[in-house]
Design a protein around this motif. Sequence first.
Motif, PDB file in Angstrom:
ATOM      1  N   GLY A  71      58.695  -4.279  61.387  1.00 34.73           N
ATOM      2  CA  GLY A  71      58.412  -5.006  60.168  1.00 34.73           C
ATOM      3  C   GLY A  71      59.456  -4.765  59.095  1.00 34.73           C
ATOM      4  N   PRO A  72      59.280  -5.369  57.907  1.00 33.61           N
ATOM      5  CA  PRO A  72      60.260  -5.247  56.834  1.00 33.61           C
ATOM      6  C   PRO A  72      60.116  -3.977  56.006  1.00 33.61           C
ATOM      7  CG  PRO A  72      58.483  -6.644  56.108  1.00 33.61           C
ATOM      8  CD  PRO A  72      58.164  -6.260  57.530  1.00 33.61           C
ATOM      9  N   TRP A  73      59.183  -3.117  56.367  1.00 34.27           N
ATOM     10  CA  TRP A  73      58.812  -1.979  55.536  1.00 34.27           C
ATOM     11  C   TRP A  73      59.856  -0.871  55.625  1.00 34.27           C
ATOM     12  CZ3 TRP A  73      55.326  -4.760  53.439  1.00 34.27           C
ATOM     13  CH2 TRP A  73      54.601  -5.656  54.216  1.00 34.27           C
ATOM     14  N   LYS A  74      60.101  -0.196  54.495  1.00 34.64           N
ATOM     15  CA  LYS A  74      61.048   0.918  54.466  1.00 34.64           C
ATOM     16  C   LYS A  74      60.568   2.046  55.379  1.00 34.64           C
ATOM     17  CE  LYS A  74      63.897  -0.874  51.494  1.00 34.64           C
ATOM     18  NZ  LYS A  74      63.985  -0.383  50.117  1.00 34.64           N
ATOM     19  N   LEU A  75      59.248   2.201  55.481  1.00 36.97           N
ATOM     20  CA  LEU A  75      58.670   3.084  56.491  1.00 36.97           C
ATOM     21  C   LEU A  75      58.435   2.222  57.733  1.00 36.97           C
ATOM     22  CD1 LEU A  75      57.170   5.735  57.409  1.00 36.97           C
ATOM     23  CD2 LEU A  75      55.092   4.652  56.529  1.00 36.97           C
ATOM     24  N   PRO A  76      59.230   2.373  58.794  1.00 37.06           N
ATOM     25  CA  PRO A  76      59.066   1.501  59.959  1.00 37.06           C
ATOM     26  C   PRO A  76      57.627   1.532  60.477  1.00 37.06           C
ATOM     27  CG  PRO A  76      61.082   2.774  60.159  1.00 37.06           C
ATOM     28  CD  PRO A  76      60.329   3.340  58.985  1.00 37.06           C
ATOM     29  N   GLU A  77      57.095   0.347  60.727  1.00 39.56           N
ATOM     30  CA  GLU A  77      55.710   0.259  61.180  1.00 39.56           C
ATOM     31  C   GLU A  77      55.538   0.855  62.574  1.00 39.56           C
ATOM     32  OE1 GLU A  77      52.572  -3.145  60.413  1.00 39.56           O
ATOM     33  OE2 GLU A  77      53.945  -3.707  62.018  1.00 39.56           O
ATOM     34  N   HIS A  78      56.533   0.704  63.392  1.00 40.55           N
ATOM     35  CA  HIS A  78      56.523   1.259  64.751  1.00 40.55           C
ATOM     36  C   HIS A  78      55.226   0.896  65.479  1.00 40.55           C
ATOM     37  CE1 HIS A  78      58.140   3.466  67.982  1.00 40.55           C
ATOM     38  NE2 HIS A  78      57.444   4.576  67.838  1.00 40.55           N
ATOM     39  N   LEU A  79      54.865  -0.372  65.373  1.00 46.91           N
ATOM     40  CA  LEU A  79      53.700  -0.872  66.100  1.00 46.91           C
ATOM     41  C   LEU A  79      53.997  -0.881  67.592  1.00 46.91           C
ATOM     42  CD1 LEU A  79      50.907  -2.392  66.189  1.00 46.91           C
ATOM     43  CD2 LEU A  79      52.234  -4.512  66.079  1.00 46.91           C
ATOM     44  N   ARG A  80      53.117  -0.249  68.358  1.00 45.17           N
ATOM     45  CA  ARG A  80      53.218  -0.243  69.818  1.00 45.17           C
ATOM     46  C   ARG A  80      51.894  -0.767  70.364  1.00 45.17           C
ATOM     47  NH1 ARG A  80      53.739   5.718  68.911  1.00 45.17           N
ATOM     48  NH2 ARG A  80      52.921   4.862  66.980  1.00 45.17           N
ATOM     49  N   LYS A  81      51.972  -1.895  71.045  1.00 45.76           N
ATOM     50  CA  LYS A  81      50.749  -2.550  71.510  1.00 45.76           C
ATOM     51  C   LYS A  81      50.864  -2.883  72.985  1.00 45.76           C
ATOM     52  CE  LYS A  81      49.748  -6.940  70.363  1.00 45.76           C
ATOM     53  NZ  LYS A  81      49.256  -8.086  69.552  1.00 45.76           N
ATOM     54  N   LEU A 133      54.585   0.345  39.657  1.00 50.72           N
ATOM     55  CA  LEU A 133      55.630   1.095  40.347  1.00 50.72           C
ATOM     56  C   LEU A 133      56.756   0.164  40.794  1.00 50.72           C
ATOM     57  CD1 LEU A 133      56.283   3.958  41.181  1.00 50.72           C
ATOM     58  CD2 LEU A 133      55.047   3.584  43.321  1.00 50.72           C
ATOM     59  N   ILE A 134      56.411  -1.041  41.225  1.00 51.04           N
ATOM     60  CA  ILE A 134      57.439  -2.020  41.590  1.00 51.04           C
ATOM     61  C   ILE A 134      58.246  -2.415  40.357  1.00 51.04           C
ATOM     62  CG2 ILE A 134      57.820  -4.336  42.506  1.00 51.04           C
ATOM     63  CD1 ILE A 134      55.281  -3.994  44.163  1.00 51.04           C
ATOM     64  N   ASP A 135      57.553  -2.606  39.226  1.00 52.25           N
ATOM     65  CA  ASP A 135      58.248  -2.973  37.992  1.00 52.25           C
ATOM     66  C   ASP A 135      59.191  -1.867  37.533  1.00 52.25           C
ATOM     67  OD1 ASP A 135      56.864  -5.354  38.000  1.00 52.25           O
ATOM     68  OD2 ASP A 135      55.334  -4.679  36.583  1.00 52.25           O
ATOM     69  N   ALA A 136      58.766  -0.599  37.695  1.00 47.94           N
ATOM     70  CA  ALA A 136      59.612   0.527  37.276  1.00 47.94           C
ATOM     71  C   ALA A 136      60.847   0.642  38.158  1.00 47.94           C
ATOM     72  CB  ALA A 136      58.809   1.821  37.304  1.00 47.94           C
ATOM     73  N   GLY A 137      60.700   0.339  39.433  1.00 47.90           N
ATOM     74  CA  GLY A 137      61.843   0.366  40.340  1.00 47.90           C
ATOM     75  C   GLY A 137      62.212   1.730  40.869  1.00 47.90           C
ATOM     76  N   THR A 138      61.509   2.778  40.411  1.00 49.68           N
ATOM     77  CA  THR A 138      61.789   4.133  40.906  1.00 49.68           C
ATOM     78  C   THR A 138      60.478   4.882  41.116  1.00 49.68           C
ATOM     79  OG1 THR A 138      61.966   5.073  38.670  1.00 49.68           O
ATOM     80  CG2 THR A 138      64.001   4.260  39.697  1.00 49.68           C
ATOM     81  N   TYR A 139      60.508   5.840  42.027  1.00 48.66           N
ATOM     82  CA  TYR A 139      59.357   6.698  42.283  1.00 48.66           C
ATOM     83  C   TYR A 139      59.869   8.065  42.711  1.00 48.66           C
ATOM     84  CZ  TYR A 139      55.118   8.540  44.520  1.00 48.66           C
ATOM     85  OH  TYR A 139      54.054   9.325  44.881  1.00 48.66           O
ATOM     86  N   GLN A 140      59.480   9.068  41.959  1.00 53.34           N
ATOM     87  CA  GLN A 140      59.904  10.447  42.215  1.00 53.34           C
ATOM     88  C   GLN A 140      61.424  10.549  42.307  1.00 53.34           C
ATOM     89  OE1 GLN A 140      57.641  11.549  45.725  1.00 53.34           O
ATOM     90  NE2 GLN A 140      55.877  12.180  44.490  1.00 53.34           N
ATOM     91  N   GLY A 141      62.076   9.848  41.375  1.00 51.26           N
ATOM     92  CA  GLY A 141      63.527   9.927  41.263  1.00 51.26           C
ATOM     93  C   GLY A 141      64.306   9.101  42.266  1.00 51.26           C
ATOM     94  N   LYS A 142      63.611   8.286  43.073  1.00 54.03           N
ATOM     95  CA  LYS A 142      64.286   7.470  44.078  1.00 54.03           C
ATOM     96  C   LYS A 142      63.956   5.998  43.844  1.00 54.03           C
ATOM     97  CE  LYS A 142      64.035  11.095  47.625  1.00 54.03           C
ATOM     98  NZ  LYS A 142      63.523  11.430  48.978  1.00 54.03           N
ATOM     99  N   PRO A 143      64.850   5.081  44.252  1.00 50.99           N
ATOM    100  CA  PRO A 143      64.548   3.654  44.101  1.00 50.99           C
ATOM    101  C   PRO A 143      63.269   3.287  44.860  1.00 50.99           C
ATOM    102  CG  PRO A 143      66.863   3.986  44.636  1.00 50.99           C
ATOM    103  CD  PRO A 143      66.197   5.323  44.815  1.00 50.99           C
ATOM    104  N   PHE A 144      62.500   2.371  44.267  1.00 53.56           N
ATOM    105  CA  PHE A 144      61.250   1.938  44.891  1.00 53.56           C
ATOM    106  C   PHE A 144      61.158   0.429  44.790  1.00 53.56           C
ATOM    107  CE2 PHE A 144      56.801   1.035  45.415  1.00 53.56           C
ATOM    108  CZ  PHE A 144      56.343   2.015  46.292  1.00 53.56           C
ATOM    109  N   GLY A 145      60.929  -0.230  45.938  1.00 47.61           N
ATOM    110  CA  GLY A 145      60.844  -1.679  45.971  1.00 47.61           C
ATOM    111  C   GLY A 145      59.543  -2.174  46.559  1.00 47.61           C
ATOM    112  N   ARG A 146      59.457  -3.497  46.754  1.00 46.56           N
ATOM    113  CA  ARG A 146      58.219  -4.129  47.211  1.00 46.56           C
ATOM    114  C   ARG A 146      57.774  -3.643  48.584  1.00 46.56           C
ATOM    115  NH1 ARG A 146      56.601  -9.074  45.866  1.00 46.56           N
ATOM    116  NH2 ARG A 146      56.861  -9.950  47.965  1.00 46.56           N
ATOM    117  N   PHE A 147      58.717  -3.211  49.416  1.00 44.32           N
ATOM    118  CA  PHE A 147      58.379  -2.865  50.790  1.00 44.32           C
ATOM    119  C   PHE A 147      58.351  -1.358  51.036  1.00 44.32           C
ATOM    120  CE2 PHE A 147      60.350  -7.086  50.823  1.00 44.32           C
ATOM    121  CZ  PHE A 147      59.305  -7.819  51.349  1.00 44.32           C
TER     122      PHE A 147
END
Length: 706
Positions: free
Chosen positions: A220-230, A267-281
């Motif tokens: 998927g498009p997520w920064k944390l890979p979904e790693h779906l195994r089906k 959090l999306i509007d701020a663009g950062t979380y815990q000192g790192k960039p943060f986006g929609r995904f």
Amino acid sequence: MQPMSHRHALTTIAAAVALTALTTHAVAQVSTDKPAAATELERVEVTGRHYDNAVGSSDAASQGTIRAELLKSRPALRPGEVLEFVPGVIVTQHSGDGKANQYFLRGFNLDHGTDFATTVNGMPVNMPTHGHGQGYSDLNFLIPELVDRIEYRKGPYFAKNGDFAAAGSADIAYRNTLDENFASLTLGQRQFQRFVGAGSTALGGGLSLLGAIEVQHNDGPWKLPEHLRKSNGVLTLSGGTAAQGWSASLMGYDAKWNSTDQVPERLIDAGTYQGKPFGRFDAIDPTDGGETRRTSLSGEWHRATENGTTRIAGYAMNYRLKLFSNFTYALERPDDGDQFSQQDRRDVYGLNASQTVEHRLGDLPAKSEIGFQVRHDRIRVGLFDTVERRITATTRDDEVRETLGGIYGQTSVEVTPWLRTIVGVRADEGRFKVNSLTNAANSGSASAHLVSPKFALILGPWSKTEFFFNAGRGFHSNDARGTTATVDPKTGDPVDKVPGLVAARGMELGARTEWIPGLQSSLAVWKLDFDSELVYVGDAGATEANRPSKRHGIEWNNRYVPLPWLLVDADLAWTRARFSDLDPAGNRIPNAVDKVGSVAFTVRDIGPWSASVQWRYLGSGALIEDNSVRSRASLTTNLRVSRKLGALLGRNSELTLDVFNLFDRKVNDIEYFYESQLPGEMSPVADKHVHPAEPRTVRLTLKLGF
């Protein structure tokens, strides 16, 4: 009857698929060497329509059948999206793709399936007293290539429909044989890989064997890979004819995934979380996710004569789910975080039977049907505090025995050639037994029953136009734990028990016409009232009382074939959903979407080419009762282009390009409004929490038929 173990089921199915393919090849070789004597006529099926919604075919304007040919014409991002072919249904996701979808219909955010009953191959998909939500309907085990038809009904007007069918229902029927055996490989962006292989063959003695296997991976498009195994498989043995025959199916499904759940808009509007960039995904808790499996054995027998039809079906199912979610982040447990696990283990057994009889009522032709349905769930269901998927505390842990049974009868009478009436009634009873392993005060037994009358009046046709009036009572069951609970499992406060069955009442005026050549058009004006919108709150372990509600709306559905190679679908729906009592908080029902729509153009068999384009609209809805916060509407475009390869790879080979969200619009699949608290925030913040729809996604499928 105990369901077969999951691994053994998948191994058996995989072996049978290979055997089916080899047998088919061998039969083809024998046929080539020496033609066999014909012993029976080959079945010839003429399919001139994608829908079986012609005048004279239905008991309501909002009832119909979708054929497999239409399912092939448009792409689906996820298996559950085949329900979007049901006019007025929108399917989204707010978590990992191994979790049940979100469903929207007639002013309901159906959550994961409450009030929309779904079956696959005769087996119910909805799960009562589920760890995540009442009526949880996970369709990720569906293999769309095997679907023969989808029979849908909306509203509580149909006697054969019981629990969870107040807003509607869909019965998805698999094929017992295939027109051709095939192997299909799909590759796409972000590590999407899917293989499906299926085949069927005649075994002799009137028997047929069908086998199918599916494996899939997706990040998927997520920064944390979904790693779906089906992995998924179906094996069906059938015999007899359409008039008298039987089938038995073994299914096995297993999935594991990581999930990126909804995130706060601040959090999306701020663009950062815990000192790192943060986006929609991006994800907040990188350990959210889940695993599930489902193994089932089912069978059906039918016999049709000049006087009527008898049907008997039974099933046994073993089901497992572990979900790990964190929706409030650090609101309740600032040090460890708010992750929790919902776990569900169950065995399900069911039996359905019906008898229809053609007869006369006085001098009038009539048709009557009687039937019964019974389902028994043996459940172990729990809610736990977790840290990185490790259980740290137990909120509740219960053993549940739940039995739902119903009997029904209806009679259709042709009063005149242009007037038909249907009168029906069903009686349902639920029995609930809860053994709380964490608080004995919440243990106990309960029961509930409900009688639901049904009525329909069908007038016409005149000039290929008919009119409908439908009315009826329906219901959904409540979580069994709420029927015996006396103490809130999280706070220890006293709580009131809830009724086991909650009634709904609906009416509909409709019309269907084919007056314009090539156009099927239907219009329905409907209303639906609920005594209470009680819901089970999975992350609190309690049944939350809600207020009575009323909904009404208009649906306009159109199927137009102006030319033999062009199909136009246009479905538009508008709904007004309100709580029906007085409350200073307001009368809007949160997440009730006002408008949905779908318009599609399909071009078929222009030489080797076919194509379709679909516009899909999910309207805005109130997120809180006073309507001061609303979700954003979304409009996305999906494209499919197919080419038959012919001499290149064989007569039945085909290459298909699917593009989802063609214009790469930044829209959301789901929006909620509630309080959450991120690590480092001094106090809770009420905010929108959103799960974005996937960006432009391209997939290429090569299908080989043999």
